[in-house]
Structure formats: structure tokens, C-alpha cells
Design a protein around this motif. Structure first.
Motif, PDB file in Angstrom:
ATOM      1  N   HIS A 280      21.835-100.932 -36.325  1.00  0.00           N
ATOM      2  CA  HIS A 280      21.837-102.638 -36.897  1.00  0.00           C
ATOM      3  C   HIS A 280      22.265-102.389 -37.862  1.00  0.00           C
ATOM      4  O   HIS A 280      22.552-103.755 -37.862  1.00  0.00           O
ATOM      5  CB  HIS A 280      20.141-102.365 -36.898  1.00  0.00           C
ATOM      6  N   GLU A 281      22.505-102.310 -39.057  1.00  0.00           N
ATOM      7  CA  GLU A 281      22.797-102.955 -40.309  1.00  0.00           C
ATOM      8  C   GLU A 281      24.001-102.976 -39.923  1.00  0.00           C
ATOM      9  O   GLU A 281      24.667-103.610 -40.731  1.00  0.00           O
ATOM     10  CB  GLU A 281      22.037-101.824 -41.426  1.00  0.00           C
ATOM     11  N   MET A 282      25.007-101.350 -39.826  1.00  0.00           N
ATOM     12  CA  MET A 282      25.989-101.642 -39.235  1.00  0.00           C
ATOM     13  C   MET A 282      26.802-102.718 -38.364  1.00  0.00           C
ATOM     14  O   MET A 282      27.656-103.365 -39.073  1.00  0.00           O
ATOM     15  CB  MET A 282      26.938-100.761 -38.850  1.00  0.00           C
ATOM     16  N   LYS A 283      26.004-103.447 -37.687  1.00  0.00           N
ATOM     17  CA  LYS A 283      26.475-104.167 -36.723  1.00  0.00           C
ATOM     18  C   LYS A 283      26.318-105.628 -37.195  1.00  0.00           C
ATOM     19  O   LYS A 283      27.181-106.628 -36.770  1.00  0.00           O
ATOM     20  CB  LYS A 283      25.716-104.417 -35.228  1.00  0.00           C
ATOM     21  N   GLN A 284      25.239-105.717 -38.352  1.00  0.00           N
ATOM     22  CA  GLN A 284      24.723-107.713 -38.651  1.00  0.00           C
ATOM     23  C   GLN A 284      25.912-107.498 -39.954  1.00  0.00           C
ATOM     24  O   GLN A 284      26.569-108.243 -40.068  1.00  0.00           O
ATOM     25  CB  GLN A 284      23.490-106.908 -40.111  1.00  0.00           C
ATOM     26  N   LYS A 285      26.734-106.286 -40.802  1.00  0.00           N
ATOM     27  CA  LYS A 285      27.569-106.389 -41.617  1.00  0.00           C
ATOM     28  C   LYS A 285      29.230-106.286 -40.769  1.00  0.00           C
ATOM     29  O   LYS A 285      29.823-107.096 -41.666  1.00  0.00           O
ATOM     30  CB  LYS A 285      27.933-105.315 -42.616  1.00  0.00           C
ATOM     31  N   THR A 286      29.203-105.690 -39.896  1.00  0.00           N
ATOM     32  CA  THR A 286      30.799-106.126 -39.290  1.00  0.00           C
ATOM     33  C   THR A 286      30.609-107.148 -38.403  1.00  0.00           C
ATOM     34  O   THR A 286      31.656-107.892 -38.314  1.00  0.00           O
ATOM     35  CB  THR A 286      30.538-104.172 -37.622  1.00  0.00           C
ATOM     36  N   ILE A 287      29.343-107.957 -37.669  1.00  0.00           N
ATOM     37  CA  ILE A 287      29.765-109.657 -37.786  1.00  0.00           C
ATOM     38  C   ILE A 287      29.647-110.985 -38.568  1.00  0.00           C
ATOM     39  O   ILE A 287      31.144-111.472 -37.869  1.00  0.00           O
ATOM     40  CB  ILE A 287      28.571-110.462 -37.000  1.00  0.00           C
ATOM     41  N   ASN A 288      29.600-110.559 -39.247  1.00  0.00           N
ATOM     42  CA  ASN A 288      30.466-111.353 -40.697  1.00  0.00           C
ATOM     43  C   ASN A 288      31.210-111.347 -41.672  1.00  0.00           C
ATOM     44  O   ASN A 288      31.880-110.336 -41.462  1.00  0.00           O
ATOM     45  CB  ASN A 288      29.279-111.404 -42.295  1.00  0.00           C
TER      46      ASN A 288
ATOM     47  N   GLU B 262      33.741 -95.114 -40.975  1.00  0.00           N
ATOM     48  CA  GLU B 262      33.836 -93.912 -41.628  1.00  0.00           C
ATOM     49  C   GLU B 262      32.667 -93.667 -42.743  1.00  0.00           C
ATOM     50  O   GLU B 262      33.142 -94.839 -43.768  1.00  0.00           O
ATOM     51  CB  GLU B 262      35.277 -93.285 -41.949  1.00  0.00           C
ATOM     52  N   CYS B 263      32.133 -92.003 -43.413  1.00  0.00           N
ATOM     53  CA  CYS B 263      31.174 -91.825 -44.252  1.00  0.00           C
ATOM     54  C   CYS B 263      32.529 -91.029 -45.279  1.00  0.00           C
ATOM     55  O   CYS B 263      33.005 -89.698 -45.174  1.00  0.00           O
ATOM     56  CB  CYS B 263      30.616 -91.335 -44.038  1.00  0.00           C
ATOM     57  N   SER B 264      33.345 -91.719 -46.446  1.00  0.00           N
ATOM     58  CA  SER B 264      34.086 -90.965 -46.855  1.00  0.00           C
ATOM     59  C   SER B 264      32.836 -90.017 -47.906  1.00  0.00           C
ATOM     60  O   SER B 264      34.115 -89.030 -48.729  1.00  0.00           O
ATOM     61  CB  SER B 264      34.246 -91.548 -48.624  1.00  0.00           C
ATOM     62  N   HIS B 265      32.038 -89.461 -48.000  1.00  0.00           N
ATOM     63  CA  HIS B 265      31.215 -88.578 -48.638  1.00  0.00           C
ATOM     64  C   HIS B 265      31.593 -87.192 -47.880  1.00  0.00           C
ATOM     65  O   HIS B 265      31.360 -86.343 -47.955  1.00  0.00           O
ATOM     66  CB  HIS B 265      29.498 -89.124 -48.775  1.00  0.00           C
ATOM     67  N   CYS B 266      30.775 -87.273 -46.283  1.00  0.00           N
ATOM     68  CA  CYS B 266      30.291 -86.689 -45.304  1.00  0.00           C
ATOM     69  C   CYS B 266      31.749 -86.588 -44.173  1.00  0.00           C
ATOM     70  O   CYS B 266      32.056 -85.362 -43.290  1.00  0.00           O
ATOM     71  CB  CYS B 266      29.359 -86.834 -44.974  1.00  0.00           C
ATOM     72  N   LYS B 267      32.327 -87.911 -44.002  1.00  0.00           N
ATOM     73  CA  LYS B 267      34.382 -87.664 -43.010  1.00  0.00           C
ATOM     74  C   LYS B 267      33.147 -88.188 -41.942  1.00  0.00           C
ATOM     75  O   LYS B 267      34.171 -87.813 -41.306  1.00  0.00           O
ATOM     76  CB  LYS B 267      34.453 -86.475 -43.656  1.00  0.00           C
ATOM     77  N   ARG B 268      32.350 -88.317 -41.819  1.00  0.00           N
ATOM     78  CA  ARG B 268      31.438 -88.237 -40.520  1.00  0.00           C
ATOM     79  C   ARG B 268      32.245 -89.985 -40.055  1.00  0.00           C
ATOM     80  O   ARG B 268      31.985 -90.844 -40.583  1.00  0.00           O
ATOM     81  CB  ARG B 268      29.638 -88.641 -40.442  1.00  0.00           C
ATOM     82  N   ALA B 269      32.640 -90.337 -38.893  1.00  0.00           N
ATOM     83  CA  ALA B 269      32.760 -90.939 -38.199  1.00  0.00           C
ATOM     84  C   ALA B 269      31.710 -91.837 -36.418  1.00  0.00           C
ATOM     85  O   ALA B 269      31.848 -90.674 -36.326  1.00  0.00           O
ATOM     86  CB  ALA B 269      33.944 -91.352 -37.366  1.00  0.00           C
ATOM     87  N   TYR B 270      31.966 -92.955 -37.090  1.00  0.00           N
ATOM     88  CA  TYR B 270      30.776 -93.788 -36.215  1.00  0.00           C
ATOM     89  C   TYR B 270      31.787 -94.681 -35.601  1.00  0.00           C
ATOM     90  O   TYR B 270      32.479 -95.775 -35.923  1.00  0.00           O
ATOM     91  CB  TYR B 270      29.477 -94.501 -36.825  1.00  0.00           C
ATOM     92  N   TYR B 271      31.920 -94.544 -33.782  1.00  0.00           N
ATOM     93  CA  TYR B 271      31.973 -95.283 -32.861  1.00  0.00           C
ATOM     94  C   TYR B 271      31.681 -96.860 -32.932  1.00  0.00           C
ATOM     95  O   TYR B 271      29.692 -96.328 -33.251  1.00  0.00           O
ATOM     96  CB  TYR B 271      32.831 -94.896 -31.655  1.00  0.00           C
ATOM     97  N   GLU B 272      31.972 -97.884 -32.413  1.00  0.00           N
ATOM     98  CA  GLU B 272      31.832 -99.524 -32.277  1.00  0.00           C
ATOM     99  C   GLU B 272      30.081 -98.642 -31.115  1.00  0.00           C
ATOM    100  O   GLU B 272      28.521 -99.366 -31.607  1.00  0.00           O
ATOM    101  CB  GLU B 272      32.147 -99.748 -32.066  1.00  0.00           C
ATOM    102  N   ASN B 273      29.150 -98.160 -30.810  1.00  0.00           N
ATOM    103  CA  ASN B 273      28.808 -97.501 -29.575  1.00  0.00           C
ATOM    104  C   ASN B 273      27.700 -97.195 -30.645  1.00  0.00           C
ATOM    105  O   ASN B 273      26.126 -97.540 -30.279  1.00  0.00           O
ATOM    106  CB  ASN B 273      29.165 -97.502 -28.336  1.00  0.00           C
ATOM    107  N   GLU B 274      28.144 -96.489 -31.173  1.00  0.00           N
ATOM    108  CA  GLU B 274      27.141 -95.774 -32.384  1.00  0.00           C
ATOM    109  C   GLU B 274      26.315 -96.260 -33.421  1.00  0.00           C
ATOM    110  O   GLU B 274      25.761 -95.400 -34.572  1.00  0.00           O
ATOM    111  CB  GLU B 274      27.664 -94.248 -32.553  1.00  0.00           C
ATOM    112  N   PHE B 275      27.275 -97.618 -33.922  1.00  0.00           N
ATOM    113  CA  PHE B 275      26.270 -98.383 -34.780  1.00  0.00           C
ATOM    114  C   PHE B 275      25.131 -98.557 -35.132  1.00  0.00           C
ATOM    115  O   PHE B 275      24.913 -99.196 -34.087  1.00  0.00           O
ATOM    116  CB  PHE B 275      26.976 -99.765 -35.185  1.00  0.00           C
TER     117      PHE B 275
END
Length: 80
Positions: A72-80, A57-70
Motif C-alpha cells: 500500500h505504501e509503495m502504491k501511494q508513493k508511485t501515484i505522486n 527494486e531493493c538496492s540491499h537485497c536486489k529483490r524486484a517487485y512488479y506492480e501487482n506486488e506493490f
């Protein structure tokens, strides 16, 4: 004999996704990863994990992204 069993949500964890910008509003360092899991329990003791969910979730625009919408950078950070 009474047997209590069922499913229950575990603790929700929050993790700040640093150095990643929101794909929608392009603001840097505003994404937070929210992870929650569901467990099977007997007598309120967790036995095994049934499922887990990740939402960013973005704290600026309040947009939420589900796991299938991540991205590439978001996927890399969630693996670690």
C-alpha cells in the motif's frame, strides 16, 4: 514511398522511494522505482503510448517487485 513505423521503448525513469522499507529485507530507503513505457511511432516520432511498466527494486537485497506486488505504501508513493 517508404513509411517507417513500429514500436519503441521510451526513456526509463528512476525514482527513489523514500521512507519506505523493503517488504523482504526490512531495510529503509533502499527501494527504487523504475518506470518504462512503449510508444507507437511513425518516422521515429512518438505518437501515443501503448503500455507502461513499473518495477520497484531493493538496492540491499536486489529483490524486484512488479506492480501487482506493490504494498500500500509503495502504491501511494508511485501515484505522486
Amino acid at each position: 514511398m517508404i513509411l517507417f513505423f513500429g514500436t519503441r521503448q521510451g526513456k526509463t525513469s528512476l525514482k527513489k522511494l523514500d521512507s519506505i522499507s523493503c517488504p523482504y529485507c526490512k531495510q529503509l530507503n533502499t527501494l527504487t522505482l523504475i518506470e518504462s513505457s512503449n510508444y507507437f511511432h511513425v518516422f521515429w516520432i512518438k505518437l501515443f503510448k501503448l503500455s507502461s511498466h513499473k518495477i520497484a527494486e531493493c538496492s540491499h537485497c536486489k529483490r524486484a517487485y512488479y506492480e501487482n506486488e506493490f504494498t500500500h505504501e509503495m502504491k501511494q508513493k508511485t501515484i505522486n
